[in-house]
Design a protein around this motif. Structure first.
Motif, PDB file in Angstrom:
ATOM      1  N   ARG A  48       0.817  -1.215   0.000  1.00 42.38           N
ATOM      2  CA  ARG A  48       0.000   0.000   0.000  1.00 42.38           C
ATOM      3  C   ARG A  48       0.859   1.277   0.000  1.00 42.38           C
ATOM      4  N   ASP A  98      -0.534   6.587  -3.003  1.00 43.62           N
ATOM      5  CA  ASP A  98      -1.621   7.412  -2.471  1.00 43.62           C
ATOM      6  C   ASP A  98      -2.331   8.116  -3.639  1.00 43.62           C
ATOM      7  N   ASP A  99      -3.293   8.961  -3.311  1.00 38.61           N
ATOM      8  CA  ASP A  99      -4.062   9.653  -4.358  1.00 38.61           C
ATOM      9  C   ASP A  99      -3.187  10.540  -5.232  1.00 38.61           C
TER      10      ASP A  99
END
Length: 92
Positions: free
Chosen positions: A41, A44-45
């Motif tokens: 993960r 990010d955006d």
């Protein structure tokens, strides 16, 4: 963005992250711009937005290339037709 998963074929190891962004060209998906990370993960955006911009740039480049190629082909066809017309007029 695809969540961290070891089952995604493009993931090289468990816990990796992947972003897939479509490359759009003439209203259709031409390809996929994919970025992998070994860190889980890690995207990010802002990363997604950056890659979408890059994919859009690739789509625009493909569009420009196709347009230029069509223009060159049209010019060549025009030159062939002009040469044929000149030859036909000279034969009259």
């Amino acid at each position: 963005m695809i969540p961290s998963s070891g089952t995604t074929p493009s993931c090289k190891s468990t816990g990796s992250s992947v972003i897939n962004v479509p490359i759009m060209f003439d209203g259709a998906t031409w390809g996929v711009f994919e970025v992998d990370s070994e860190a889980p993960r890690s995207f990010d955006d802002a990363d997604v937005g950056f890659l979408q911009g890059g994919a859009q740039g690739l789509g625009l480049t493909l569009h420009r290339h196709r347009t230029e190629r069509r223009s060159l082909n049209a010019e060549a066809e025009h030159a062939r037709q002009a040469a044929r017309a000149k030859t036909l007029l000279e034969e009259l």
